[in-house]
Each structure stands twice: as structure tokens, then as C-alpha cells.
Write a protein that holds these residues in place. Structure first.
Motif, PDB file in Angstrom:
ATOM      1  N   ASP A   1      -7.557  21.809  10.480  1.00 17.58           N
ATOM      2  CA  ASP A   1      -9.082  22.064  10.203  1.00 17.58           C
ATOM      3  C   ASP A   1      -9.653  22.533  11.780  1.00 17.58           C
ATOM      4  O   ASP A   1     -10.014  23.610  12.276  1.00 17.58           O
ATOM      5  CB  ASP A   1     -10.143  21.003  10.056  1.00 17.58           C
ATOM      6  CG  ASP A   1      -9.311  19.902  10.265  1.00 17.58           C
ATOM      7  OD1 ASP A   1      -9.329  18.666   9.995  1.00 17.58           O
ATOM      8  OD2 ASP A   1      -8.137  19.742  10.630  1.00 17.58           O
TER       9      ASP A   1
ATOM     10  N   THR B   1     -10.909  25.699  13.678  1.00 17.19           N
ATOM     11  CA  THR B   1     -12.278  25.862  14.530  1.00 17.19           C
ATOM     12  C   THR B   1     -11.946  26.124  16.007  1.00 17.19           C
ATOM     13  O   THR B   1     -13.013  26.920  16.290  1.00 17.19           O
ATOM     14  CB  THR B   1     -13.292  24.563  14.966  1.00 17.19           C
ATOM     15  OG1 THR B   1     -13.027  23.566  13.350  1.00 17.19           O
ATOM     16  CG2 THR B   1     -14.429  24.452  14.962  1.00 17.19           C
TER      17      THR B   1
ATOM     18  N   GLN C   1     -19.650  26.436  18.448  1.00 14.43           N
ATOM     19  CA  GLN C   1     -18.277  26.408  16.887  1.00 14.43           C
ATOM     20  C   GLN C   1     -18.013  24.890  16.813  1.00 14.43           C
ATOM     21  O   GLN C   1     -17.809  24.633  15.934  1.00 14.43           O
ATOM     22  CB  GLN C   1     -17.786  27.180  16.914  1.00 14.43           C
ATOM     23  CG  GLN C   1     -17.643  28.674  17.121  1.00 14.43           C
ATOM     24  CD  GLN C   1     -18.939  29.523  15.454  1.00 14.43           C
ATOM     25  OE1 GLN C   1     -17.395  28.823  14.645  1.00 14.43           O
ATOM     26  NE2 GLN C   1     -20.096  30.077  16.330  1.00 14.43           N
TER      27      GLN C   1
ATOM     28  N   PRO D   1     -20.831  21.964  16.061  1.00 16.68           N
ATOM     29  CA  PRO D   1     -21.387  21.171  14.515  1.00 16.68           C
ATOM     30  C   PRO D   1     -19.868  20.768  13.139  1.00 16.68           C
ATOM     31  O   PRO D   1     -19.856  19.527  12.564  1.00 16.68           O
ATOM     32  CB  PRO D   1     -21.683  22.971  14.142  1.00 16.68           C
ATOM     33  CG  PRO D   1     -21.877  23.573  14.883  1.00 16.68           C
ATOM     34  CD  PRO D   1     -20.823  23.069  16.426  1.00 16.68           C
ATOM     35  N   PHE D   2     -18.710  21.391  13.928  1.00 19.13           N
ATOM     36  CA  PHE D   2     -17.429  20.575  13.282  1.00 19.13           C
ATOM     37  C   PHE D   2     -17.201  19.076  13.571  1.00 19.13           C
ATOM     38  O   PHE D   2     -17.118  18.699  13.261  1.00 19.13           O
ATOM     39  CB  PHE D   2     -16.136  21.297  13.279  1.00 19.13           C
ATOM     40  CG  PHE D   2     -14.786  21.569  13.267  1.00 19.13           C
ATOM     41  CD1 PHE D   2     -14.557  20.169  13.867  1.00 19.13           C
ATOM     42  CD2 PHE D   2     -15.067  20.942  11.850  1.00 19.13           C
ATOM     43  CE1 PHE D   2     -12.692  20.053  13.562  1.00 19.13           C
ATOM     44  CE2 PHE D   2     -13.537  20.668  10.942  1.00 19.13           C
ATOM     45  CZ  PHE D   2     -12.906  19.664  12.209  1.00 19.13           C
TER      46      PHE D   2
ATOM     47  N   GLN E   1     -20.569  17.514  12.393  1.00 13.36           N
ATOM     48  CA  GLN E   1     -19.914  16.509  10.614  1.00 13.36           C
ATOM     49  C   GLN E   1     -18.487  16.025  10.421  1.00 13.36           C
ATOM     50  O   GLN E   1     -18.816  15.103   9.612  1.00 13.36           O
ATOM     51  CB  GLN E   1     -20.259  17.998  10.043  1.00 13.36           C
ATOM     52  CG  GLN E   1     -20.840  18.563   9.370  1.00 13.36           C
ATOM     53  CD  GLN E   1     -20.422  17.501   7.979  1.00 13.36           C
ATOM     54  OE1 GLN E   1     -20.287  18.137   7.083  1.00 13.36           O
ATOM     55  NE2 GLN E   1     -21.343  16.454   7.849  1.00 13.36           N
ATOM     56  N   ALA E   2     -18.003  16.422  10.045  1.00  9.38           N
ATOM     57  CA  ALA E   2     -16.206  16.586   9.943  1.00  9.38           C
ATOM     58  C   ALA E   2     -16.165  14.946  10.642  1.00  9.38           C
ATOM     59  O   ALA E   2     -15.218  14.330   9.701  1.00  9.38           O
ATOM     60  CB  ALA E   2     -15.671  17.336   9.865  1.00  9.38           C
ATOM     61  N   GLN E   3     -16.090  14.781  12.132  1.00  9.47           N
ATOM     62  CA  GLN E   3     -15.801  14.413  13.087  1.00  9.47           C
ATOM     63  C   GLN E   3     -15.849  12.357  12.982  1.00  9.47           C
ATOM     64  O   GLN E   3     -15.799  11.661  12.688  1.00  9.47           O
ATOM     65  CB  GLN E   3     -15.040  14.168  13.653  1.00  9.47           C
ATOM     66  CG  GLN E   3     -14.268  15.579  13.533  1.00  9.47           C
ATOM     67  CD  GLN E   3     -12.447  15.479  13.448  1.00  9.47           C
ATOM     68  OE1 GLN E   3     -12.452  13.956  13.538  1.00  9.47           O
ATOM     69  NE2 GLN E   3     -11.738  16.775  12.532  1.00  9.47           N
TER      70      GLN E   3
ATOM     71  N   ASP F   1     -25.249  14.473  11.216  1.00  7.99           N
ATOM     72  CA  ASP F   1     -26.376  14.892  10.646  1.00  7.99           C
ATOM     73  C   ASP F   1     -26.290  16.068  11.427  1.00  7.99           C
ATOM     74  O   ASP F   1     -26.721  15.729  12.341  1.00  7.99           O
ATOM     75  CB  ASP F   1     -27.832  14.378  10.077  1.00  7.99           C
ATOM     76  CG  ASP F   1     -28.310  15.152   9.532  1.00  7.99           C
ATOM     77  OD1 ASP F   1     -29.766  14.701   8.994  1.00  7.99           O
ATOM     78  OD2 ASP F   1     -28.905  15.944   9.776  1.00  7.99           O
ATOM     79  N   PRO F   2     -25.988  17.493  10.688  1.00  5.92           N
ATOM     80  CA  PRO F   2     -25.960  18.269  11.625  1.00  5.92           C
ATOM     81  C   PRO F   2     -27.446  18.965  12.516  1.00  5.92           C
ATOM     82  O   PRO F   2     -26.952  19.857  13.671  1.00  5.92           O
ATOM     83  CB  PRO F   2     -25.371  19.651  11.230  1.00  5.92           C
ATOM     84  CG  PRO F   2     -25.648  18.978   9.099  1.00  5.92           C
ATOM     85  CD  PRO F   2     -26.083  17.117   9.594  1.00  5.92           C
TER      86      PRO F   2
END
Lengths: 437, 353, 309
Positions: free
Chosen positions: B40, B44, B287, B290-291, B294-296, B300-301
Motif C-alpha cells: 500500500d 502511494t 498524495q 491523505p493516505f 486515513q489509513a495509518q 478524518d481526511p
């Protein structure tokens, strides 16, 4: 010194704004303490999972989901309701004593982000299955990756790839088939033409079926791709009504973000009685019914699921889960989709014999058939390794009446203007997928 | 940036020092990162490299020449679209596909730039924004090619399962291999731009930015050099678009909203609009952040938008050269403060301040 | 072509075309209002405010909450939107304006972009869009409808047009004929020199930002109604299309901005029934702005750039 002062002022202003906006926040509701989803499943009552009423305390089973969240359209409601359903299951014995842990990510239509999140779920978070995915573009981005990992995703779809690849199985039918259903409803009511309007990014897929219905009925048909956000609703609605002609049919395919502008323009321009109106599912909810009483009995909406208040077992369980586990989610189609996605996933999990792994769970998902739910006209299925899955292909037509959504036509199959629908119905009889036995 | 003062030995050390940093950075990116981070992250970071190249175009146009283009994302979209269309129409080797895409995007960029050159400052920025808006309307209407025929290459009955996405180069089919390939190509683009900075065009651009009348007086052909800057920025952005097409496989119009041009410029300003390293930071902001959020970290983005806004204001007011210059300064200051405190603590009792 | 047998214009019947003219003027009112609002602020403070739409949208959101979740009288809720616009503008202008004073207009514009992003982030975070509902802020004036040429306009649309007109006339006169107006124009041109002339700089700035803030809030209220759904993202980035009207007026003439906005709305609406270009009609603002800028900028200019940073 001056720069520090400026920094401070900027921070203070921001903090002030945040405080102001916090004052605008709506608070979360209180939860009730009744035992929800417990008991014995019967023809009149649905339960969560095994319905034991006991909390599951074993090693968690991990499931994942990715929903689109962009300013203006929020599909995370679907995942959040699935999470609520899983909570109910966890309070009722879980999966043979093991609770479900649901990891929900949101994406902003960035394909790289979608692919990265899928990889994270499968490879880092090591979920055994993906459930509840809904997006404008995620099916297209990730279906090959999921396939390569042996995952079959239960979700709710919009894109062609959600209904045209072996990897995705949806609880809804998507805009194309919902529009066909609306077109059928209009033809039944004597529409002399069929005009359909969808967001331009999905128009080619979403509107193609309506044109085929028009052709089969021998009336003129035209598709109008509309750029979002809608800035000139008056022009658009004028164009649609003019093209339809007197007694013609106009189908709107928009969510409650965009549809009100068009419907308001129709009311303002006095066009409501000039044509017969139809729509796909998203605007079938009580809020819209209350806003647009002018369309009572005149807007024929194709609804992919049953009415939330019809008193059937799954709808009752839906309302009960909402009250206890998701009080901030108002009753709506997105919630129903989350309910069904979770329900089917749980059914698959319960049917796994032996170790629950990604391989065994997804195999169980693919083996699902004749899954009864009172939210759908016919039982749901996956049907193993079909080239594509369109299990929800029969539904109802509803309209607004006095601030409520009421049923007009019950359980009519979507017209098989697409070869995929014909083939799907052949598979259904051939493999006994939804005959209910 | 050019470091033209100092003895030849100092100059040589400066150049060697900077090259060493670049080589070390590339080494980490190419070899250490894929070994340590998961799939992932790799996906990214590929996007980070691509958008860094786009930001480098902004650095060229604004940082070097003083022209703002608010349409770089539109150019990126044109590049991605062109690469997608070509790859459905013909079977070109990937490097050739990139070059052709870059050339076509370069042509479009120059075409847009030529009439716009008469304008300056705010008007130039706004006309590029208008052009970007128009391109976005056209793009969402004709959508991306999906295997059909004709100019738009779009069919309403695409073959979904048999659909061949934009093909990656044979040697770099997998994600990690493609990540390395992208890093190399992006580094080449950066090298191309840096080479321009260090030679005649770079000096001409600097003089144009300082004062156009003075540049004119010294015989600099302003129109030619401005166009050259547009051409360079468009070419590199086009190549980035080609890389993005193969990264995504099946691009859609959703990926290129008009407002992204504004947020990328914001990111470039925050990163540092006068330095190519700032472009790298800009790519990371647009880039990677946002990752991460959100994912880590599960935040809230929408917070990111707020941070962007605050960061932009901060940078414009207090650190116009961006993070790339401010952060080392701040760290140096922090280091000095730490050393000072350390001395105070260990240096015995002086009279208290 | 234009045929008189059945009165068609390029193949579309005049009967069908007529209503689009009315609709187009109403749409043009929207563009004209935002365009004039942006230029007014630019004329008065030298700042091109990209946060124009976001401030208006945030104000409208506050009005929405007051109307729907409290028992505040509606007129106070609407006033709150205007007041909010004024407050945000004044705070931004007075706190950060001087810091940006000597900078490029581009940098000033990017500063307002920062503000827009902050507002958008806050709105999206605290007032997320729902799946089944949409926020609607309907002004009472929208219930009054009038039929013109086969199309219907409501009082809010007329109000938007009238407001834009009044703003144009009023601001042009104000900037030209009053002392404060002249001081504002001087301030926008060069703050340092103006200060040395003894003009009460801070007070004039306050007046400029306050005035434009009120316009911002009022425009936000009208636009939220005209767009039916309170889509704050759409409203925030509507500023890009309104810039088209502002650019047609070259950021200088309010009258040309007003007429430009009307022209843009007209072009976009009238293009609707022509199927060959209909799908591209939302590009009308951008195309017209580009044409206007290129035509008006056809004389070579050479720039003296401000020092970088």
C-alpha cells in the motif's frame, strides 16, 4: 516578533472557527438498552447471527471495507451500518463465539489511494473478507486485485464493473437496472417517450438500458449526461421536458444532493404536470417525500429494496439495530444496503466449517444461494464463479404520498433488454440460485 | 541555488555534497523503501513521485520565471488521457509512449501558453485557471478511453473482463518494479529541469523574473524563454501523466478535479516553490498525507484541508521559501537552542537571566 | 440559419428558445452577483478573494442551522449569514491584510485560498453531507413567481439581479465620488504611499473589508437559495466560474463585470437546446473569459515584477 503575532492570530482565528462550528454540531442520540437481535429466527422475526444474546469474547475475525467519502456524497453510511450490524452479531454470540472486527476506510476517488487501501486491508490488516464497499470508481480500480487474492466482495455498486466482473456481488442493482425499472413503470403508465438524465460520468452505463426499453416499446428515447454540480437546473429541466414532449416520460437518476435542484426547478417552472416523472432509487426516502409533496403520485421511483416501515422481519430488525447501535443514521436505502451486506457476510461466516481464513470465508461467500431476506423481492445469491453477478433484479415501484414513501407496483422483474439479464435468469434456474428451495 | 561564490575547492565540495545527498535519497527510495514498507505504501509513493514532477513544473514556472499556472492538473489529465488513448490504438514500447505523450502535452501547453504570454501576473494565473476549467468540462464529457474507436476512444459497451488497461513496461509489471521504474523516470525529469536551471535558460528565466524591461534591455528574447518554460513544464507533466496512466490502469475523469490545481499549488508553496526539493515535499503533501491520515492514523481526511489552509497562510506570511528552507533553519535554531541550554546546564553557574 | 417560415434559429424553434433567454438572464444574475462581489473587494483592497464562495456557504450553513434546529426568527437567521460574512472578512482583512500588504496580488490571492480551504475543511468536517437528506435553505422570496416569455422566474432571482445592479451602481459611485472611496482605491494601489499621505489606513481598510464582507454574506444567502441544495463544495468552487465574469471586466470595470456575468449566463442557458454543444455548455464561463482576456490583452505588455517572496 511580528511573525509570531501573526502566527498566533492565525491559530486563534482557526480555533475560534472550530469552536463556532462545534456549536453547530448535532449531538449523538441516546442508546436504548433492550436486547436487540436475540432469540429464535422465524418467519416473522429476524435475529443477528445466532441470536444467543451473549457477548462474543473470542479471537476477533477481521473484515474490511472501503467506502467513498467526498464533500457532497457520503457512502460511508453503508459501511457504518454494516459495522452496527456486526456489533449486534457480536452481542449475540458472534461467529461461534468469536466477535467480528470491521475495519472501514474511506477514499476520495483517488485511484492510487483506493488501490493502496485495498492492499492494506488484504496484506497488512490481514482481513479474511471485504464487505460493504461502495464508490463511484473502486470496483473498476480494484476488481482484478481482489480476484488475484481470491476475494469476492459483497457491496453496493454504482459502476458497470460492480455488475460485470466476477469479483463483486452487490445487494443493490445499480443505476442502469434501476433506471430500466423506472422506464418500465413509465411505459406501463402510457409514457409517449423516455428521456433520462444522469451524472455525465456514469451516463453511458446508467442510461443505456432506458434507450433499449424505449426501442422495444417503439417510442423515442434520449439520454442526457449532466455535469455535476448542477449550476443551471432551470435550463436542464426545460431541456428534458421539451425533449419529452407532452405526455412523455422523464427519468431522473440523481442522489438527494442534486435531485432537489432539478425537482425544485420543475415546480418553479410549472412543469410537474407536463410529463410523467420517474427516478432511480436514491430519492426514495421520507425526507424527499416531505420536501416534494408537489410530486405526490407523480414521481414513480424504482426502489431496489423494500419499504423500511413495512413491518417485515428484516426491516424490523433494521429499525431495532438503528435505534440501539446507529442512532445517528436516519433510516434510508444506504442503511439497508449496509444491513444486507453485513447479513450476507455473517451468513457466509456461519457456514464455514473449520478454520475461518480468507480462503474458507470467500469460498463460503461464493457458495451462497437462496439467501432469504424480507428486504428483497427474491432470495439473494452469489452463485460461485459466474462471470458476473446481478442477484437483485426484481424490485418495486414507489411514490410519495403525504410525506411518506408508499408502494405502487410490487415485485416486477427488470426487463431483460440486456443480454446479461437474460443470461442471469438462465443461470438462476439452471443452478437453482433464488427459487427459494 | 547555484552557489557561485567561493573558491573552486568550495564550489566543488558544494556540488559533490549536494550530489551525494541526491544519490543517497535515490538509493533509499529505490532500495530501502520497498524492502521495508508494504504494497500500500509503494502504490502511494509511486503517486508521490508522479505528482512531485507536476509540482516541479510549478517550481519552474513560478519559482524560476515568475509565472503562475493554475492548470497543471488539467495538463496532467491531458497527458493521462493521451497515454491511455495511444495505448489502446497502438502497441508502443513504454518509453516511446512516455515521450510521445510528453511531446503532445508539450504542444498543448505551448498552444495555451502562446496567447496567454501577453498577460502577466494575476491575469496569467486566472486565464490558466479558466483554461483548466474548460479542459475539465471537456474531459468529464468525453471521459477516458475504454477501448472504443474514434477520437475519443470511448464505447458505451466496454468489454469489462477482457479490458486491457494501459500497459506497463514489460520489465516493470508488478507494483514494486513499477515503483522503481517511476522513481527513475521522475528523477530523469528532475534532472532535465535542473539542467535547464543551471544553464542559459535558467539564467534567462531568473532575469525575466527580476525585471522584464531589464531582461529585454540585455537582449533576452522574453517570448521565447517564457514559451520554453511552458514547454518544459508541459513536457514533464505530460510524461508524469503517462506514468500515472499506467499506474492507474483504467483512469477516470474523477481523478482530475479543477480544484486540485489550486491545492497542488498550495502544496508547492508550502513545500517550497523556489526549490526542486520543495516539489518533492509538495508531491508528498498532496498524495501521501491523505493516505497517512486515513489509513495509518485514522483521522478524518477533512482535517487535511484545514491543515492545508493554515499551512498555506503560514508559509505565505512567515516562510515564503517553504518548508524545504524553513525546516532546516528551524532545526538549526532548535539545535542552537539545545546547545545553548546544554551549555547553561553543564557550564556551571552563571548569573541567572 | 435564421428562417422566418417557422422562426427557427440554427435549427431550434423560437418557441422553444424563448424560455432559455429568461432562464439565462436569471443564471446570469448569479454569475454577475458573485463576479461583482469579487471585483468590488479587489477594487477596494487589492485582494482577489478566492474565499468568496466559501464564506458565503459557511454563513448560509449557519443560517440553515438557526432556521432548522433552533427557534430563531428567520429574519435573524438570514441576518446572521450577512453578519458572519462581515466578521470573517473583517478578521481576515484586519489581522492578515497588513502582513500581505506589500506583496504580489498573486500572493494575496493565494492567502485567501488558504482561508477557503480552512472553511471548506471545517464545513465538511462538522456538517457532513448526508446520504438521504440534503440541506435546503429556501428564502421566502422564492415563493413569489412570475412568468416571462414562457419561463418562470422567482423573486429571489430578480433580487439577485437587482442586488448586483445596485452594487455596481453604488460601488462605482462610492469609489469615484466619495473621499473614503478614493482613499480605498489609493490604498489598493499602494498602501505605503497612501499611508504617508495621511489617509487613516486602518479605518479605510476596515470599511473596505466590512463592506465586501456584507456583500459576501448576502450573496451567499442568495446563492444557497438559488442552488437549492446547500452544497458547500459547489458553492465554494462556484468562485471559479464567477471569476469569469470578473475577468471579462478585467477586474476593473464593475459594469463590464455585470454585463459579462449576464452574457455568460445567457450563453450557457441558450446553448442548452443545441444538442451538438449542449454537453459543453458549462464551459461557457471559461471560454468567454479566455476570449475576453485575450482580446483585451492583445497589446504587448512588459511587467515589472515585485521582488519574489
Amino acid at each position: 516578533m511580528r511573525s509570531t503575532k501573526i502566527k498566533l492570530s492565525v491559530m486563534c482565528a482557526v480555533a475560534g472557527l472550530l469552536v463556532l462550528s462545534a456549536a453547530l454540531a448535532t449531538g449523538a442520540g441516546a442508546t436504548s438498552t433492550a436486547a436487540v437481535g436475540s432469540g429464535k429466527a422465524s418467519a416473522t422475526k429476524s435475529v443477528c447471527g445466532a441470536g444467543t444474546g451473549k457477548k462474543a469474547t473470542g479471537k476477533p475475525i477481521k473484515l474490511g471495507g472501503i467506502d467513498m467519502l467526498i464533500p457532497g456524497v457520503d457512502f460511508t453510511t453503508i459501511g457504518k451500518f454494516a459495522a452496527a450490524y456486526f456489533k449486534c452479531v457480536n452481542d449475540n454470540g458472534g461467529i461461534n463465539g468469536r466477535p467480528i472486527k470491521y475495519i472501514l476506510y474511506n477514499e476520495q476517488l483517488n485511484p492510487t489511494q483506493q488501490a493502496a487501501l485495498a492492499k492494506k486491508l488484504v496484506e497488512s490488516d490481514k482481513v479474511v473478507g471485504i464487505v460493504g464497499n461502495t464508490s463511484f470508481t473502486e470496483c473498476g480500480t480494484n476488481w482484478k486485485y481482489y480476484k488475484s487474492k481470491g476475494f469476492t466482495v459483497i457491496g453496493a455498486g454504482v459502476q458497470a464493473e460492480c455488475f460485470g466482473t466476477p469479483t463483486f456481488v452487490e445487494s443493490n442493482m445499480g443505476p442502469r437496472y434501476s433506471n430500466i425499472g423506472a422506464a418500465q413503470a413509465l411505459v406501463r403508465r402510457g409514457a409517449k417517450s423516455l428521456m433520462v438524465a444522469s451524472p455525465d460520468t456514469i451516463s453511458a452505463y446508467a442510461d443505456g438500458g432506458v434507450l433499449k426499453v424505449a426501442q422495444a416499446a417503439g417510442i423515442p428515447g434520449k439520454a442526457f449526461p449532466i455535469k455535476l454540480p448542477i449550476t443551471d437546473a432551470n435550463s436542464t429541466i426545460l431541456q428534458l421536458v421539451q425533449a419529452a414532449g407532452e405526455g412523455g416520460g422523464v427519468i431522473l437518476d440523481f442522489t438527494p444532493d442534486s435531485a432537489p435542484a432539478l425537482m425544485q426547478a420543475a415546480i418553479a417552472q410549472g412543469l410537474v404536470d407536463k410529463v410523467i416523472w420517474g427516478s432511480s432509487t436514491p430519492i426514495a426516502n421520507a425526507f424527499m417525500a416531505k420536501q416534494f409533496g408537489a410530486f405526490d403520485g407523480k414521481m414513480h421511483i424504482n426502489q431496489e429494496f423494500g419499504n423500511i416501515n413495512d413491518g417485515s422481519p428484516d426491516e424490523n430488525l433494521y429499525l431495532a439495530i438503528t435505534k440501539k447501535y446507529a442512532p445517528s443514521i436516519s433510516p434510508q436505502a444506504f442503511g439497508q444496503m449496509g444491513f444486507m451486506d453485513a447479513k450476507f457476510a455473517v451468513q457466509a461466516l456461519l457456514s464455514v466449517k473449520g478454520q475461518v481464513t480468507a480462503a474458507s470465508y470467500n469460498k463460503a461467500v461464493r457458495a451462497l444461494k437462496n439467501v432469504k431476506t424480507s428486504m428483497l423481492c427474491k432470495p439473494w445469491y452469489v452463485g460461485n464463479n459466474l462471470a458476473y453477478h446481478i442477484p437483485n433484479n426484481t424490485d418495486i415501484t414507489v411514490t410519495y404520498k403525504a410525506g411518506e414513501v408508499v408502494t405502487e407496483d410490487k415485485c416486477i422483474p427488470i426487463q431483460a433488454v440486456d443480454p446479461e439479464l437474460t443470461q442471469t435468469r438462465k443461470w438462476e434456474t439452471q443452478f437453482n440460485l433464488n427459487t427459494g428451495k | 541555488m547555484l552557489g557561485l561564490t567561493g573558491s573552486p575547492a568550495e564550489l566543488a565540495r558544494g556540488v559533490i555534497g549536494r550530489s551525494a545527498i541526491i544519490v543517497a535519497f535515490l538509493g533509499v527510495a529505490l532500495f530501502v523503501v520497498p524492502a521495508v514498507l508494504g504494497g500500500d505504501w509503494i502504490k502511494t509513493l509511486t503517486a508521490v513521485a508522479i505528482y512531485a514532477v507536476v509540482a516541479a513544473g510549478l517550481v519552474t514556472l513560478y519559482g524560476r520565471v515568475g509565472m503562475i499556472s493554475l492548470g497543471q492538473i488539467a495538463l496532467l489529465a491531458i497527458g493521462t488521457w493521451t497515454a491511455t488513448r495511444i495505448s489502446y490504438a497502438a502497441d508502443l514500447p513504454f518509453p516511446i509512449l512516455l515521450l510521445v505523450t510528453g511531446a503532445i502535452t508539450c504542444g498543448v501547453g505551448v498552444l495555451i501558453g502562446l496567447p496567454a504570454l501577453r498577460l502577466s501576473g494575476l491575469y496569467l494565473a486566472l486565464i490558466t485557471l479558466m483554461a483548466a476549467g474548460a479542459v475539465n468540462v471537456v474531459l468529464t464529457t468525453i471521459n477516458f478511453p475504454n477501448g472504443g474507436h474514434g477520437f475519443t476512444g470511448r464505447t458505451s459497451t466496454p468489454d469489462l473482463s477482457g479490458l486491457q488497461p494501459v500497459g506497463r513496461p514489460g520489465i516493470a509489471g508488478g507494483d514494486t518494479a513499477y515503483y522503481r521504474y517511476t522513481i527513475v523516470v521522475c528523477a530523469l525529469m528532475f534532472l532535465l529541469i535542473a539542467a535547464h536551471f543551471a544553464s542559459k535558460p535558467g539564467r534567462a528565466w531568473a532575469s525575466i523574473r527580476e525585471s522584464e524591461p531589464a531582461a529585454l534591455a540585455t537582449g533576452v528574447n522574453i517570448v521565447r524563454y517564457k514559451l520554453w518554460a511552458f514547454a518544459l513544464a508541459s513536457f514533464t507533466t505530460g510524461v508524469a501523466g503517462g506514468l500515472l496512466a499506467a499506474q492507474l490502469g483504467q483512469p477516470t475523469a474523477f481523478g482530475f478535479p479543477t480544484q486540485d490545481s489550486l491545492t497542488l499549488l498550495a502544496a508547492a508553496l508550502i513545500g517550497g516553490i523556489y526549490s526542486l526539493w520543495g516539489a518533492v515535499i509538495a508531491g508528498a503533501f498532496s498524495q501521501l498525507a491523505p493516505f497517512l491520515f486515513q489509513a495509518q492514523w485514522g483521522i478524518d481526511p477533512n482535517f487535511l484541508l484545514i491543515i492545508f489552509g493554515v499551512g498555506l497562510l503560514q508559509v505565505l506570511l512567515t516562510a515564503p521559501r517553504g518548508i524545504v528552507v524553513q525546516m532546516p533553519k528551524d532545526i538549526a535554531n532548535l539545535g542552537k537552542l539545545g546547545a545553548h541550554l546544554f551549555r547553561k546546564v553543564t557550564g556551571g553557574s552563571r548569573s541567572p537571566e | 440559419m435564421i428562417s422566418f417560415a417557422t422562426t427557427t434559429i440554427f435549427g431550434v424553434d423560437w418557441i422553444f428558445l424563448k424560455p432559455y433567454i429568461v432562464v439565462g438572464l436569471a443564471l446570469g444574475g448569479v454569475y454577475a452577483l458573485s463576479g461583482v462581489g469579487v471585483v468590488v473587494l479587489y477594487q477596494a483592497t487589492g485582494v482577489l478573494n478566492l474565499a468568496f464562495g466559501a464564506i458565503g456557504a459557511a454563513g448560509a450553513l449557519i443560517s440553515y442551522y438557526l432556521v432548522n434546529h433552533t427557534s430563531t426568527p428567520h429574519w435573524i437567521a438570514y441576518l446572521a449569514c450577512v453578519v458572519f460574512g462581515a466578521i470573517v472578512n473583517v478578521v481576515y482583512g484586519m489581522v492578515l491584510g497588513p502582513a500581505f500588504a506589500g506583496r504580489d496580488p498573486l500572493v494575496k490571492m493565494m492567502g485567501t485560498l488558504g482561508l477557503a480551504l480552512i472553511l471548506l475543511g471545517v464545513m465538511a468536517w462538522r456538517a457532513p453531507a448526508g446520504g438521504a437528506f440534503v440541506r435546503v435553505l429556501q428564502l421566502p422570496t422564492s415563493n413569489h413567481r412570475y412568468t416571462v416569455f414562457g419561463a418562470t422566474v422567482n423573486l429571489t432571482q430578480i433580487l439577485a439581479l437587482v442586488f448586483a445592479l445596485v452594487l455596481t451602481v453604488g460601488t462605482t459611485a462610492f469609489l469615484r465620488f466619495t473621499k473614503i472611496g478614493t482613499a480605498m482605491r489609493a490604498l489598493a494601489s499602494d498602501r505605503e504611499i497612501t499611508a504617508t499621505l495621511g489617509v487613516p489606513v486602518r479605518r479605510v481598510e476596515l470599511a473596505a473589508w466590512l463592506g465586501s464582507g456584507i456583500v459576501c454574506g448576502a450573496a451567499g444567502l442568495l446563492l444557497a437559495d438559488l442552488f437549492t441544495s446547500l452544497d458547500y463544495t459547489a458553492l465554494t468552487f462556484l468562485v471559479i466560474s464567477s471569476l469569469a465574469a470578473a475577468l471579462i471586466g478585467r477586474l476593473q470595470s464593475l459594469w463590464v463585470t455585470l454585463l459579462g456575468g449576464l452574457a455568460v449566463g445567457l450563453a450557457q442557458a441558450v446553448a442548452t437546446p443545441y444538442s451538438s454543444i449542449s454537453a459543453y455548455r458549462t464551459a461557457a464561463p471559461f471560454v468567454l473569459a479566455i476570449i475576453a482576456l485575450l482580446y483585451l490583452g492583445r497589446h504587448r505588455t512588459v511587467t515589472l515584477s515585485r521582488t519574489a517572496g
